[in-house]
Design a protein around this motif. Sequence first.
Motif, PDB file in Angstrom:
ATOM      1  N   SER A   4      42.840  62.375 -47.318  1.00 14.31           N
ATOM      2  CA  SER A   4      41.639  61.841 -46.675  1.00 14.31           C
ATOM      3  C   SER A   4      40.846  62.967 -46.006  1.00 14.31           C
ATOM      4  CB  SER A   4      42.018  60.790 -45.644  1.00 14.31           C
ATOM      5  OG  SER A   4      42.750  61.385 -44.598  1.00 14.31           O
ATOM      6  N   LEU A   5      39.601  62.688 -45.666  1.00  8.91           N
ATOM      7  CA  LEU A   5      38.726  63.690 -45.054  1.00  8.91           C
ATOM      8  C   LEU A   5      39.252  64.198 -43.709  1.00  8.91           C
ATOM      9  CD1 LEU A   5      36.132  65.273 -45.395  1.00  8.91           C
ATOM     10  CD2 LEU A   5      34.950  63.415 -44.236  1.00  8.91           C
ATOM     11  N   PRO A   6      39.754  63.325 -42.806  1.00 11.29           N
ATOM     12  CA  PRO A   6      40.313  63.869 -41.557  1.00 11.29           C
ATOM     13  C   PRO A   6      41.512  64.789 -41.794  1.00 11.29           C
ATOM     14  CG  PRO A   6      39.870  61.544 -41.288  1.00 11.29           C
ATOM     15  CD  PRO A   6      39.651  61.867 -42.740  1.00 11.29           C
ATOM     16  N   THR A   7      42.314  64.465 -42.790  1.00 11.01           N
ATOM     17  CA  THR A   7      43.452  65.322 -43.109  1.00 11.01           C
ATOM     18  C   THR A   7      42.972  66.673 -43.621  1.00 11.01           C
ATOM     19  OG1 THR A   7      44.710  63.352 -43.705  1.00 11.01           O
ATOM     20  CG2 THR A   7      45.586  65.453 -44.435  1.00 11.01           C
ATOM     21  N   LEU A   8      41.972  66.666 -44.492  1.00 13.86           N
ATOM     22  CA  LEU A   8      41.423  67.925 -45.003  1.00 13.86           C
ATOM     23  C   LEU A   8      40.752  68.732 -43.904  1.00 13.86           C
ATOM     24  CD1 LEU A   8      39.894  66.925 -48.438  1.00 13.86           C
ATOM     25  CD2 LEU A   8      41.876  68.363 -48.001  1.00 13.86           C
ATOM     26  N   THR A   9      40.122  68.043 -42.947  1.00  8.73           N
ATOM     27  CA  THR A   9      39.451  68.727 -41.844  1.00  8.73           C
ATOM     28  C   THR A   9      40.452  69.511 -41.002  1.00  8.73           C
ATOM     29  OG1 THR A   9      37.868  66.920 -41.794  1.00  8.73           O
ATOM     30  CG2 THR A   9      37.888  68.358 -39.899  1.00  8.73           C
ATOM     31  N   VAL A  10      41.677  69.034 -40.940  1.00  3.40           N
ATOM     32  CA  VAL A  10      42.714  69.736 -40.192  1.00  3.40           C
ATOM     33  C   VAL A  10      43.422  70.754 -41.078  1.00  3.40           C
ATOM     34  CG1 VAL A  10      44.916  69.420 -39.004  1.00  3.40           C
ATOM     35  CG2 VAL A  10      43.047  67.837 -38.583  1.00  3.40           C
ATOM     36  N   LEU A  11      43.692  70.399 -42.331  1.00  6.52           N
ATOM     37  CA  LEU A  11      44.478  71.264 -43.204  1.00  6.52           C
ATOM     38  C   LEU A  11      43.749  72.535 -43.635  1.00  6.52           C
ATOM     39  CD1 LEU A  11      46.436  68.923 -45.627  1.00  6.52           C
ATOM     40  CD2 LEU A  11      47.316  70.394 -43.827  1.00  6.52           C
ATOM     41  N   VAL A  12      42.465  72.442 -43.952  1.00  4.44           N
ATOM     42  CA  VAL A  12      41.739  73.614 -44.459  1.00  4.44           C
ATOM     43  C   VAL A  12      41.710  74.749 -43.432  1.00  4.44           C
ATOM     44  CG1 VAL A  12      39.457  74.439 -45.166  1.00  4.44           C
ATOM     45  CG2 VAL A  12      40.424  72.403 -46.210  1.00  4.44           C
ATOM     46  N   PRO A  13      41.327  74.509 -42.172  1.00  2.00           N
ATOM     47  CA  PRO A  13      41.376  75.630 -41.213  1.00  2.00           C
ATOM     48  C   PRO A  13      42.792  76.139 -40.955  1.00  2.00           C
ATOM     49  CG  PRO A  13      39.972  73.891 -40.372  1.00  2.00           C
ATOM     50  CD  PRO A  13      40.664  73.348 -41.579  1.00  2.00           C
ATOM     51  N   LEU A  14      43.773  75.239 -40.934  1.00  2.00           N
ATOM     52  CA  LEU A  14      45.143  75.695 -40.691  1.00  2.00           C
ATOM     53  C   LEU A  14      45.656  76.553 -41.836  1.00  2.00           C
ATOM     54  CD1 LEU A  14      46.897  72.603 -39.058  1.00  2.00           C
ATOM     55  CD2 LEU A  14      46.166  74.733 -37.981  1.00  2.00           C
ATOM     56  N   LEU A  15      45.386  76.146 -43.072  1.00  3.04           N
ATOM     57  CA  LEU A  15      45.818  76.951 -44.221  1.00  3.04           C
ATOM     58  C   LEU A  15      45.074  78.280 -44.257  1.00  3.04           C
ATOM     59  CD1 LEU A  15      46.149  74.259 -47.024  1.00  3.04           C
ATOM     60  CD2 LEU A  15      47.975  75.528 -45.887  1.00  3.04           C
ATOM     61  N   SER A  16      43.804  78.265 -43.912  1.00  2.00           N
ATOM     62  CA  SER A  16      43.036  79.503 -43.880  1.00  2.00           C
ATOM     63  C   SER A  16      43.556  80.444 -42.796  1.00  2.00           C
ATOM     64  CB  SER A  16      41.565  79.207 -43.641  1.00  2.00           C
ATOM     65  OG  SER A  16      41.062  78.435 -44.692  1.00  2.00           O
ATOM     66  N   LEU A  17      43.882  79.886 -41.659  1.00  4.04           N
ATOM     67  CA  LEU A  17      44.426  80.694 -40.573  1.00  4.04           C
ATOM     68  C   LEU A  17      45.791  81.263 -40.948  1.00  4.04           C
ATOM     69  CD1 LEU A  17      43.623  81.531 -37.712  1.00  4.04           C
ATOM     70  CD2 LEU A  17      44.959  79.610 -36.864  1.00  4.04           C
ATOM     71  N   ALA A  18      46.597  80.455 -41.628  1.00  5.35           N
ATOM     72  CA  ALA A  18      47.895  80.944 -42.092  1.00  5.35           C
ATOM     73  C   ALA A  18      47.717  82.082 -43.087  1.00  5.35           C
ATOM     74  CB  ALA A  18      48.691  79.804 -42.720  1.00  5.35           C
ATOM     75  N   GLY A  19      46.741  81.951 -43.992  1.00  8.18           N
ATOM     76  CA  GLY A  19      46.464  83.024 -44.948  1.00  8.18           C
ATOM     77  C   GLY A  19      45.979  84.285 -44.259  1.00  8.18           C
ATOM     78  N   LEU A  20      45.172  84.114 -43.226  1.00  5.51           N
ATOM     79  CA  LEU A  20      44.671  85.263 -42.474  1.00  5.51           C
ATOM     80  C   LEU A  20      45.807  85.986 -41.748  1.00  5.51           C
ATOM     81  CD1 LEU A  20      41.997  86.642 -41.721  1.00  5.51           C
ATOM     82  CD2 LEU A  20      41.944  85.205 -39.705  1.00  5.51           C
ATOM     83  N   PHE A  21      46.688  85.224 -41.103  1.00  4.45           N
ATOM     84  CA  PHE A  21      47.830  85.837 -40.429  1.00  4.45           C
ATOM     85  C   PHE A  21      48.787  86.490 -41.414  1.00  4.45           C
ATOM     86  CE2 PHE A  21      47.299  82.850 -36.603  1.00  4.45           C
ATOM     87  CZ  PHE A  21      46.549  83.793 -35.939  1.00  4.45           C
ATOM     88  N   TYR A  22      48.960  85.862 -42.571  1.00  3.05           N
ATOM     89  CA  TYR A  22      49.816  86.453 -43.611  1.00  3.05           C
ATOM     90  C   TYR A  22      49.236  87.782 -44.079  1.00  3.05           C
ATOM     91  CZ  TYR A  22      52.195  87.123 -48.044  1.00  3.05           C
ATOM     92  OH  TYR A  22      52.905  87.647 -49.087  1.00  3.05           O
ATOM     93  N   SER A  23      47.922  87.818 -44.297  1.00  7.51           N
ATOM     94  CA  SER A  23      47.275  89.057 -44.709  1.00  7.51           C
ATOM     95  C   SER A  23      47.392  90.125 -43.628  1.00  7.51           C
ATOM     96  CB  SER A  23      45.802  88.816 -45.018  1.00  7.51           C
ATOM     97  OG  SER A  23      45.675  88.002 -46.140  1.00  7.51           O
ATOM     98  N   ALA A  24      47.258  89.716 -42.384  1.00  8.94           N
ATOM     99  CA  ALA A  24      47.349  90.675 -41.285  1.00  8.94           C
ATOM    100  C   ALA A  24      48.743  91.260 -41.180  1.00  8.94           C
ATOM    101  CB  ALA A  24      46.946  90.011 -39.972  1.00  8.94           C
TER     102      ALA A  24
END
Length: 71
Positions: A4-24
Motif C-alpha cells: 500500500s502507499l503508506p507502506t511504500l512511503t515508509v519503506l522507500v526512505p528506509l531502504l534508501s537510507l540503508a543503501g546510503l549507510f551501506y555505501s558509506a
Amino acid sequence: VLPSLPTLTVLVPLLSLAGLFYSASVDETFPQGCTSTNSLCFYSLLLPVTIPVYVFFHLWTWMGIKLFRHN
C-alpha cells in the motif's frame, strides 16, 4: 502484489537510507563515489528525489487533462 502507499512511503526512505549507510561503510571513496551511476549510493540518493517529482508531474498532467476537458 504491490504494498500500500503508506507502506511504500515508509519503506522507500528506509531502504534508501540503508543503501546510503551501506555505501558509506563499504565504499572507500564515499562522498565522491555517490556521483558514479554504478554506485548503490547514487541510487539511494536518487530514489527519494525521483518519487515525489514523479507524483508531482503525474498530478500536474492529470489536472491539465481535467481542465482541458471542462473548458
